[in-house]
Design an enzyme around this catalytic site. Structure first.
Site, short mmCIF file in Angstrom:
data_model
loop_
_atom_site.label_atom_id
_atom_site.label_comp_id
_atom_site.label_asym_id
_atom_site.label_seq_id
_atom_site.Cartn_x
_atom_site.Cartn_y
_atom_site.Cartn_z
CD GLU A 259 -2.41 -1.19 2.85
OE1 GLU A 259 -1.97 -0.44 3.75
OE2 GLU A 259 -3.37 -1.93 3.01
N PRO A 260 1.67 1.46 -1.00
CG PRO A 260 2.79 1.49 -3.06
CD PRO A 260 1.83 0.67 -2.24
CB CYS A 328 -1.44 35.30 11.18
SG CYS A 328 -1.89 36.51 9.96
CE1 TYR A 357 -0.13 10.68 3.58
CE2 TYR A 357 2.11 10.34 2.79
CZ TYR A 357 0.90 9.83 3.22
OH TYR A 357 0.71 8.48 3.28
C1 LIG Z 1 -0.94 6.04 5.29
C2 LIG Z 1 -1.07 4.61 5.02
C3 LIG Z 1 -0.38 4.02 3.96
C4 LIG Z 1 0.59 4.76 3.08
O1 LIG Z 1 1.72 5.19 3.76
P1 LIG Z 1 2.99 5.78 2.96
O2 LIG Z 1 3.99 6.04 4.00
O3 LIG Z 1 2.54 7.02 2.27
O4 LIG Z 1 3.42 4.74 2.00
C5 LIG Z 1 -0.60 2.68 3.72
N1 LIG Z 1 -1.45 1.95 4.47
C6 LIG Z 1 -2.12 2.49 5.52
C7 LIG Z 1 -3.04 1.63 6.30
C8 LIG Z 1 -1.96 3.83 5.82
O5 LIG Z 1 -2.62 4.36 6.85
#
Ligand SMILES: *Cc1c(COP(=O)(O)O)cnc(C)c1O
Length: 401
Positions: A259-260, A328, A357
């Site tokens: 899940e990148p 500010c 992000y």
């Molecule tokens: C945020 C998140 C990701 C992605 O994280 P990265 O550091 O951007 O790769 C993958 N899986 C879950 C469950 C997350 O909360």
């Protein structure tokens, strides 16, 4: 005129620019190291949720990892097939669970026994079987910033091994739950393979124990967290990363899910901002720009470093300065004590590695309109989100006049 100057002129500033060809390259490189196994790369939508970005992901064959029903709907809307969508997160509302089940997505990633009970009740009510995965917290230190570390028991995420085992047994015996996956996500911007390797080993062992209980897990989800190079930090060798997961899995026949978020989109993004003026308070030099923390909050929130380059000033003499925005707050800065050449009104600065992000964490703080987003692909540029107007910003409010 440089490419970035031309884009700044055409679309105005501040502006996010994403190179889609870079996303393609990063995706292909990851797919390549996983090729010895069945794999599914689910892009973490929270890193960059623009519909065109998601559509591009769909085109590449990616799925999506979502943390709200809004993200699930975005992914579906952008053309991600429902059987490639995962719904994660520690706090899902009943209506979110219900809608996810109605949409028949690949699986819900559970983070507590309490949540599992809600999912079971809702699935039963709908007369469906909920495919679930359990996020196991392997208690491993990813050695990253504490705000983006998630795999220790002191973090709110996931469940410990013993609870996970109980949950799997409960799910297997439930008529409304089908345990299909196992998951970990230990943190973000991780720059070493070892934490991944250790977590994969802990979960592969659990998976073997479950197999002995006739609980057959199909998806082994290693989460996201692959770091990118913001400054001079080492990054993970993808091949080594994949091999360490493969060796933890041994002969287990599972589909690898990854899940990148940041890895896929971080490097593709540039935040373009123009200099308003320079200001000197005694010895201190400030470069005040038109972008601010509401547009890109990572420096303020995580003390994150982003390289900044002044366009068209190569070779000019540099001196130390802070790059700050108009909001500010003293925390409104993009960089502190960096070296930049002398700058004038309308000079362009390019903030690098801003694709993850960045826009997704932006806000309307100080009634600033959220900025436009542009895609670059095959040498062409196109607008993928127009700049907000003042009318957009106030559209949902009532003044009771
Ligand atoms: C945020 C998140 C990701 C992605 O994280 P990265 O550091 O951007 O790769 C993958 N899986 C879950 C469950 C997350 O909360």
């Amino acid at each position: 005129m440089t490419k970035f100057s031309a884009l700044a002129q055409k679309y105005g500033t501040p502006l996010y620019v994403y190179n889609f060809d870079t996303i393609t390259q990063k995706f292909s490189a990851l797919k390549e190291v996983f090729k010895a196994r069945k794999s599914l790369i689910c892009f973490a939508v929270k890193a960059n949720s623009n519909l065109s970005v998601l559509h591009h992901m769909a085109h590449l064959g990616a799925g999506c990892d979502c943390v709200s029903i809004g993200e699930v709907k975005r992914a579906l809307f952008a053309g991600i097939p429902k059987y490639k969508i995962i719904f994660s997160g520690v706090g899902k509302r009943d209506d979110e669970i219900e809608e996810a089940l109605r949409n028949d997505i690949l699986m819900l990633n559970l983070e507590s026994e309490e949540e599992m009970k809600r999912v079971e009740i809702i699935a039963e009510k709908l007369g469906v079987v909920a495919r679930i995965s359990i996020r196991v917290n392997p208690n491993i230190d990813p050695k990253t910033h504490p705000y983006i570390s998630t795999g220790l028991h002191e973090n709110k995420f996931g469940v410990d091994i013993e609870s996970a085992k109980r949950m799997y047994i409960h799910a297997k015996n439930s008529l409304s739950l089908d345990p299909v996956g196992i998951h970990f996500h230990i943190g973000s911007q991780i720059t070493e393979v070892n934490p991944f390797k250790e977590a994969a080993e802990v979960l592969a062992n659990l998976l073997r124990n479950l197999k002995a209980l006739k609980i057959d897990i199909k998806f082994f989800d290693v989460g996201g967290g692959i770091g990118i190079q913001y400054k001079e930090e080492e990054t993970i060798a993808l091949y080594e990363y994949a091999q360490s997961i493969f060796s933890a899995l041994g002969g287990l026949d599972v589909t690898l899910v990854c899940e990148p978020g940041r890895y896929l989109v971080g490097d593709c993004g540039y935040f373009l901002t123009k200099v308003l003026y320079e200001k000197h308070n005694g010895f201190k030099r400030f470069v005040i720009v038109d972008g601010a923390m509401n547009d890109l909050i990572r420096p303020s929130l995580y003390q994150a470093y982003h390289a900044i380059e002044a366009e068209g000033k190569e070779g000019a003499e540099k001196s130390v300065c802070d790059v700050v925005g108009p909001v500010c707050e003293s925390g409104d800065f993009f960089a502190k004590n960096i070296e930049l050449p002398a700058l004038e009104h309308d000079d362009l600065l390019v903030v690098k590695s801003a694709g993850a992000y960045g826009f997704t964490m932006s806000s309307n703080y100080n009634t600033r309109s959220r900025v436009a987003e542009v895609a670059l692909q095959n040498g062409e540029d196109r607008l993928i989100r127009r700049r907000e107007t003042f009318e957009d910003v106030i559209a949902l409010e009532k003044a009771c006049l």
